[in-house]
Design an enzyme around this catalytic site. Sequence first.
Site, mmCIF file in Angstrom:
data_model
loop_
_atom_site.group_PDB
_atom_site.id
_atom_site.type_symbol
_atom_site.label_atom_id
_atom_site.label_comp_id
_atom_site.label_asym_id
_atom_site.label_seq_id
_atom_site.Cartn_x
_atom_site.Cartn_y
_atom_site.Cartn_z
ATOM 1 N N LYS A 67 0.841 -1.200 0.000
ATOM 2 C CA LYS A 67 0.000 0.000 0.000
ATOM 3 C C LYS A 67 0.881 1.258 0.000
ATOM 4 O O LYS A 67 0.600 2.217 -0.728
ATOM 5 C CB LYS A 67 -0.937 -0.020 1.218
ATOM 6 C CG LYS A 67 -2.023 -1.084 1.095
ATOM 7 C CD LYS A 67 -2.754 -1.367 2.397
ATOM 8 C CE LYS A 67 -3.740 -2.512 2.198
ATOM 9 N NZ LYS A 67 -4.397 -2.950 3.439
ATOM 10 N N GLN A 99 -3.965 -1.595 9.835
ATOM 11 C CA GLN A 99 -3.970 -2.918 9.208
ATOM 12 C C GLN A 99 -4.532 -3.955 10.184
ATOM 13 O O GLN A 99 -4.058 -4.093 11.300
ATOM 14 C CB GLN A 99 -2.535 -3.294 8.785
ATOM 15 C CG GLN A 99 -2.422 -4.603 8.040
ATOM 16 C CD GLN A 99 -3.128 -4.564 6.677
ATOM 17 O OE1 GLN A 99 -3.006 -3.603 5.927
ATOM 18 N NE2 GLN A 99 -3.875 -5.618 6.366
ATOM 19 N N ASP A 106 -10.857 3.152 4.687
ATOM 20 C CA ASP A 106 -11.337 1.773 4.524
ATOM 21 C C ASP A 106 -12.865 1.737 4.381
ATOM 22 O O ASP A 106 -13.419 0.760 3.881
ATOM 23 C CB ASP A 106 -10.958 0.929 5.752
ATOM 24 C CG ASP A 106 -9.619 0.214 5.588
ATOM 25 O OD1 ASP A 106 -9.263 -0.099 4.438
ATOM 26 O OD2 ASP A 106 -8.957 -0.045 6.610
#
Length: 297
Positions: A52, A96, A119
């Site tokens: 990412k 994460q 997200d």
Amino acid sequence: MTRIIDGNEVGNRIRNELEGRVDTLEQQGVTPGLATVLMSDDGASETYVSMKQQACDEIGIESYHHEIDPDTSSDVLMDRIDALNENPGVHGILVQMPVPDHVDEQAVVERIDPMKDVDGFHPENVGRLVAGNPRFKPCTPHGVQKLLAATDVETEGKDVVVVGRSDIVGKPMMNLLVQKAPMGNATVTVCHSRTTDLAEKTRNADVVIAAAGVPELVDGTMLSEDTVVVDVGVSRVDADNERGYEIVGDVEFESAKRKASAITPVPGGVGPLTIAMLLYNTVKAAGLQTGVDVTLP
Ligand SMILES: NC(=O)c1ccc[n+]([C@@H]2O[C@H](COP(=O)([O-])OP(=O)(O)OC[C@H]3O[C@@H](n4cnc5c(N)ncnc54)[C@H](OP(=O)(O)O)[C@@H]3O)[C@@H](O)[C@H]2O)c1
């Protein structure tokens, strides 16, 4: 001929579009910033985070990485999230998952400023999605929509079966597909581990989206001719090769390909889109927070 849907190609096209939006932000003195937070020693999580960060670097998004010792208390993580919420150079925050067992995952999700929740998991953003007014669409299901659109698969009026009902893939996938909106208007059946006859459901589908995390759960016998198959699953299975494992999806590719009109491979299907849509949400977040118009498709 079955069309193999190339996620790398579609993902690259989206990244190119986003690069132009990053330039627009830069011209207004804004460098979009994504903070990644890792509280884990898990190798796969480390890999995901570094992929990412690299993707950010490639299109000019500044990435700020924070590692937190998994043995420390959850307060350390919460304090870090609070600081990132306050930091005007950080437009998106990604913690994460999974976090260690002693950390309440839902509390972490709710601590992130919903305007920086790239997200799309914060209850405020989930609510907006369900209500048909999304701010940040969750990356993987949004990526699946983009793949279908790029393949000229119209979802309107179609019977779509989603296998899996998780909060990160299955449920938001359903919520996107039922919306009265482009790449929505589908009739959606959501299957899960208690579904009694999965094959009967998938055989009646125009589109099957498999997100169960069960290697090769769906095979060709479970599909009708000309079904569109999207495989979200990623599993490591033992293999007789140098690495000792291989990556497989939730779909048995060879038999499914014989039936499908179009199918995503694993790897190289949905995965690249998940990352592209994270960049998309970060650029969108930067635009929303600074008032710069980065209208996105
Ligand atoms: N490519 C990407 O970018 C990407 C992104 C995210 C996830 N993934 C992959 O996608 C897969 C799913 O991820 P997730 O986070 O949604 O997983 P998850 O939280 O474990 O959810 C799995 C879902 O599948 C259902 N399920 C399990 N076994 C089943 C079966 N035999 N028949 C029907 N349904 C079954 C479960 O049902 P219950 O609810 O009844 O338990 C659950 O709803 C994983 O392989 C993950 O690695 C890939």
